[in-house]
Write a protein that holds these residues in place. Structure first.
Motif, PDB file in Angstrom:
ATOM      1  N   THR A 295      49.879   6.258  47.686  1.00 23.82           N
ATOM      2  CA  THR A 295      48.880   5.353  47.113  1.00 23.82           C
ATOM      3  C   THR A 295      49.149   5.135  45.626  1.00 23.82           C
ATOM      4  O   THR A 295      48.961   4.039  45.095  1.00 23.82           O
ATOM      5  CB  THR A 295      47.464   5.927  47.336  1.00 23.82           C
ATOM      6  OG1 THR A 295      47.239   6.042  48.737  1.00 23.82           O
ATOM      7  CG2 THR A 295      46.398   5.033  46.741  1.00 23.82           C
TER       8      THR A 295
ATOM      9  N   GLU B 104      47.893   2.083  54.504  1.00 24.42           N
ATOM     10  CA  GLU B 104      47.414   2.483  55.827  1.00 24.42           C
ATOM     11  C   GLU B 104      46.430   1.462  56.401  1.00 24.42           C
ATOM     12  O   GLU B 104      45.297   1.806  56.756  1.00 24.42           O
ATOM     13  CB  GLU B 104      46.761   3.866  55.767  1.00 24.42           C
ATOM     14  CG  GLU B 104      47.753   4.936  55.363  1.00 24.42           C
ATOM     15  CD  GLU B 104      47.159   6.335  55.383  1.00 24.42           C
ATOM     16  OE1 GLU B 104      46.350   6.609  56.283  1.00 24.42           O
ATOM     17  OE2 GLU B 104      47.514   7.143  54.520  1.00 24.42           O
TER      18      GLU B 104
ATOM     19  N   PRO C  51      52.084  17.836  45.842  1.00 22.33           N
ATOM     20  CA  PRO C  51      51.917  16.831  44.788  1.00 22.33           C
ATOM     21  C   PRO C  51      53.201  16.643  43.974  1.00 22.33           C
ATOM     22  O   PRO C  51      53.964  17.582  43.802  1.00 22.33           O
ATOM     23  CB  PRO C  51      50.808  17.416  43.917  1.00 22.33           C
ATOM     24  CG  PRO C  51      50.769  18.862  44.231  1.00 22.33           C
ATOM     25  CD  PRO C  51      51.290  19.039  45.605  1.00 22.33           C
TER      26      PRO C  51
HETATM   27  N1  LIG Z   1      43.060   9.556  39.616  1.00 23.47           N
HETATM   28  C1  LIG Z   1      43.688  10.715  39.860  1.00 23.47           C
HETATM   29  N2  LIG Z   1      43.489  11.788  39.052  1.00 23.47           N
HETATM   30  C2  LIG Z   1      44.128  12.947  39.283  1.00 23.47           C
HETATM   31  N3  LIG Z   1      44.987  13.158  40.285  1.00 23.47           N
HETATM   32  C3  LIG Z   1      45.239  12.150  41.131  1.00 23.47           C
HETATM   33  C4  LIG Z   1      44.599  10.873  40.972  1.00 23.47           C
HETATM   34  N4  LIG Z   1      45.043  10.058  41.947  1.00 23.47           N
HETATM   35  C5  LIG Z   1      45.904  10.783  42.697  1.00 23.47           C
HETATM   36  N5  LIG Z   1      46.023  12.047  42.201  1.00 23.47           N
HETATM   37  C6  LIG Z   1      46.884  13.098  42.748  1.00 23.47           C
HETATM   38  O1  LIG Z   1      48.161  12.552  42.984  1.00 23.47           O
HETATM   39  C7  LIG Z   1      48.692  13.007  44.199  1.00 23.47           C
HETATM   40  C8  LIG Z   1      49.114  11.834  45.048  1.00 23.47           C
HETATM   41  O2  LIG Z   1      47.952  11.093  45.450  1.00 23.47           O
HETATM   42  P1  LIG Z   1      48.033   9.819  46.392  1.00 23.47           P
HETATM   43  O3  LIG Z   1      46.659   9.309  46.552  1.00 23.47           O
HETATM   44  O4  LIG Z   1      49.044   8.894  45.840  1.00 23.47           O
HETATM   45  O5  LIG Z   1      48.545  10.455  47.749  1.00 23.47           O
HETATM   46  P2  LIG Z   1      48.870   9.748  49.142  1.00 23.47           P
HETATM   47  O6  LIG Z   1      50.297   9.976  49.419  1.00 23.47           O
HETATM   48  O7  LIG Z   1      48.375   8.350  49.122  1.00 23.47           O
HETATM   49  O8  LIG Z   1      48.018  10.615  50.171  1.00 23.47           O
HETATM   50  P3  LIG Z   1      47.239  10.179  51.508  1.00 23.47           P
HETATM   51  O9  LIG Z   1      48.260  10.044  52.575  1.00 23.47           O
HETATM   52  O10 LIG Z   1      46.339  11.344  51.781  1.00 23.47           O
HETATM   53  O11 LIG Z   1      46.512   8.930  51.210  1.00 23.47           O
HETATM   54  C9  LIG Z   1      47.666  13.887  44.852  1.00 23.47           C
HETATM   55  O12 LIG Z   1      48.038  15.233  44.652  1.00 23.47           O
HETATM   56  C10 LIG Z   1      46.387  13.578  44.100  1.00 23.47           C
HETATM   57  O13 LIG Z   1      45.638  14.739  43.986  1.00 23.47           O
END
Ligand SMILES: Nc1ncnc2c1ncn2[C@@H]1O[C@H](COP(=O)(O)OP(=O)(O)OP(=O)(O)O)[C@@H](O)[C@H]1O
Ligand SMILES: [Mg+2]
Lengths: 276, 263
Positions: free
Chosen positions: B48, B162, B214
């Motif tokens: 994301t 998604e 992460p």
């Molecule tokens: N605004 C924010 N502040 C602090 N940490 C963040 C923020 N946004 C995302 N993170 C951290 O960055 C990392 C990646 O987040 P992201 O939302 O991009 O994951 P994702 O791959 O989309 O996961 P999912 O499949 O669960 O949607 C995570 O560890 C999250 O905790």
């Protein structure tokens, strides 16, 4: 519809009613718990007054209703209620009209929020009743001092609720608008503003309750008419029945306005819900 | 010149503890016009985050994102976004009003934009639901309204997080076919996040797999070269599935062992 059906074909309506109750029946079913609740309130009051306290200082509901009828018939009751309501209405409208734009500004422009916050954070801890004396010194005992106090009682609650409403608009709603090509101004009035409406209305509802408290206190101290004056004169001349009539009026008015507000929120702004 | 170029992109946030928390790092990728990239990776790896930087909502902490050679600075109607979850719809607008929002802010006349919006409502299989409010729709229906809203704006690039996650299998496969058809017809560049390997292989021209987060990064990019309508019976499908699956399996295992350590 169900009325017509009953008139035209009573047997059919009879058969239909057990499975699908009519609109009238549903309306009664909806208010029944309220009616029961109020009935119990008055029964408890009656028992407390007639059987437990047994004093002229605590009149029974029947006596209070009789007094209320008497005051209503002579027009005195409505004059007092009208005087109080007019002050509340003017102050409340002005207070909201000032509070909403300031709240929107605070919620949208961080610089403005930081600048205005010392004012709101400082003044909101000074209750409106504490401002009565200074209001009377500044504006005299005429209408102006009361309207000032109601504005004061309204403006901070509305401002802070509006500001927090703007701040809680979900990030993705704003981002979606950006990615769809909305300008900053369009984002403000097409997204942030409508998303904030429920918070504004909630703030106004809380402010309304505050306005009721304030007006009574202000009228007790400095006014020639209004429910607060009725209360104060009741104490001076030991008119306990009149005190109870004004207390009862306050309760009923407050309840009615609060319900109207809630109904308005549900009816006109229910779908503005910030969570859905 | 590549259409989109991510050069060694990293993003971190200031964590509450005071240290910085890395969301994604060393992410490099180029996309050509008309590419359909599916991005896979364990939850929390940064998918994301990559998408919101591509959209222009957030700036990278390091590295660069170039679009036609220019750094991405702000969101634009050229890059339509379908968000993860459904909190981006406007609950005070009806389904059709939500869909026409982009056209409305773009100044398209009311009649014209309503007609377009109704076409897209139809396309996502929701005709007859035009006047419903989001609160009256199911999760999958809201998701489809979001997709229609993004499509109605005819963006040059679609960023989808998604998008079919909340749909039942039947609707999902219909929507997959529709998206392929739109992509075929318009040549829109698509970045599509999913957890579903099958979906990624049926839809995309390339599948990107990320390492566990992460602070995940791009682990591999597998080109999917299947011609014509994609069939699961195709032997190539099986090979791609194996390949993507083995890439992602280790990462999911890593991600869950992080989880256990943290707990
Ligand atoms: N605004 C924010 N502040 C602090 N940490 C963040 C923020 N946004 C995302 N993170 C951290 O960055 C990392 C990646 O987040 P992201 O939302 O991009 O994951 P994702 O791959 O989309 O996961 P999912 O499949 O669960 O949607 C995570 O560890 C999250 O905790
Ligand atoms: Mg995500």
């Amino acid at each position: 519809m169900s009325v017509q059906a009953t008139r035209a074909a009573p047997f059919e309506a009879d058969r239909a009613s057990p499975s699908k109750p009519g609109a009238g029946f549903q309306a009664i079913a909806a208010v029944l718990p309220y009616l029961l609740g109020f009935l119990m309130l008055f029964v408890a009051w009656h028992i407390a007054s007639v059987y437990i306290v047994q004093s002229v200082l605590f009149p029974a509901p029947a006596a209070v209703f009789a007094k209320a009828g008497e005051l209503a018939a002579s027009g005195v009751l409505f004059e007092q209620i009208g005087a109080s309501l007019q002050r509340i209405a003017i102050g409340f409208v002005l207070g909201s009209a000032i509070g909403i734009p300031i709240g929107l500004l605070m919620g949208t422009v961080p610089f403005a929020r930081k600048m205005i916050e010392p004012w709101t954070e400082f003044l909101r801890f000074i209750p409106s009743v504490a401002m009565i004396t200074i209001a009377v010194i500044w504006f005299g005992i005429g209408e102006n001092s009361k309207i000032f106090l109601i504005i004061y009682a309204t403006v901070f609650i509305v401002t802070l609720n509006t500001a927090s409403g703007v701040a809680t608009v979900s990030k993705n709603k704003l981002r979606a608008a950006q990615a769809l090509g909305a300008s900053r101004f369009q984002i403000f009035y097409l997204v942030a503003l409508p998303a904030t409406v429920p918070f504004i209305l909630t703030g106004m509802r809380l402010a309304m309750a505050n306005a009721f408290t304030t007006i009574v206190a202000a009228e007790m101290i400095a006014a020639s008419d209004g429910l607060g004056v009725m209360l104060w004169n009741g104490r001076l001349y030991m008119l306990v029945d009149e005190i109870f009539v004004s207390l009862l009026s306050l309760g009923i008015l407050g309840f009615t306005f609060d319900r109207l507000f809630r109904w308005g929120i549900l009816r006109f702004a229910g779908r503005f819900s910030p969570v859905a | 010149m590549a259409f989109v170029e991510l050069r060694d992109v990293g993003k971190w946030y200031a964590a509450l503890s005071g240290r910085r928390s890395i969301a994604v790092q060393h992410f490099s990728l180029t996309l050509d016009r008309g590419d359909f990239l599916c991005l896979l990776g364990p939850s929390g790896c940064g998918k994301t985050t990559i998408l919101s930087m591509l959209a222009g909502f957030e700036a990278p902490s390091e590295g660069q994102i170039l679009l036609d050679g220019q750094a991405v600075r702000a969101p634009s109607r050229d890059r339509g976004v379908v968000f993860q979850g459904d909190d981006s719809l406007y609950p005070w607008l009806t389904a059709v009003q939500n869909i026409e929002f982009g056209l409305r802010v773009g100044g398209v006349p009311a009649k014209e934009r309503r007609a377009t919006a109704l076409d897209y409502l139809d396309l996502v299989g929701l005709n007859g639901q035009a006047e419903k409010f989001p609160a009256e729709l199911s999760g999958g229906m809201k998701q489809r309204i979001q997709i229609a809203r993004a499509l109605a704006n005819k963006p040059k690039m679609l960023l989808m997080d998604e998008p079919f996650g909340a749909l039942d299998a039947q609707t999902r496969s219909i929507m997959q076919r529709e998206l392929r058809r739109i992509w075929d017809a318009t040549g829109t560049t698509i970045v599509f996040i999913t957890h579903d390997i099958d979906e990624a292989i049926l839809l995309s021209t390339r599948v990107g797999v990320m390492t566990a987060g992460p602070g995940g990064t791009l682990k591999s990019v597998i080109p999917i070269e299947m011609t014509g309508d994609r069939e699961r019976a195709d032997p190539a499908y099986g090979r791609y599935y194996q390949q993507v699956h083995s890439d992602i399996r280790d990462e999911v295992a890593k991600a869950s062992s992080y989880g256990r350590k943290a707990a």
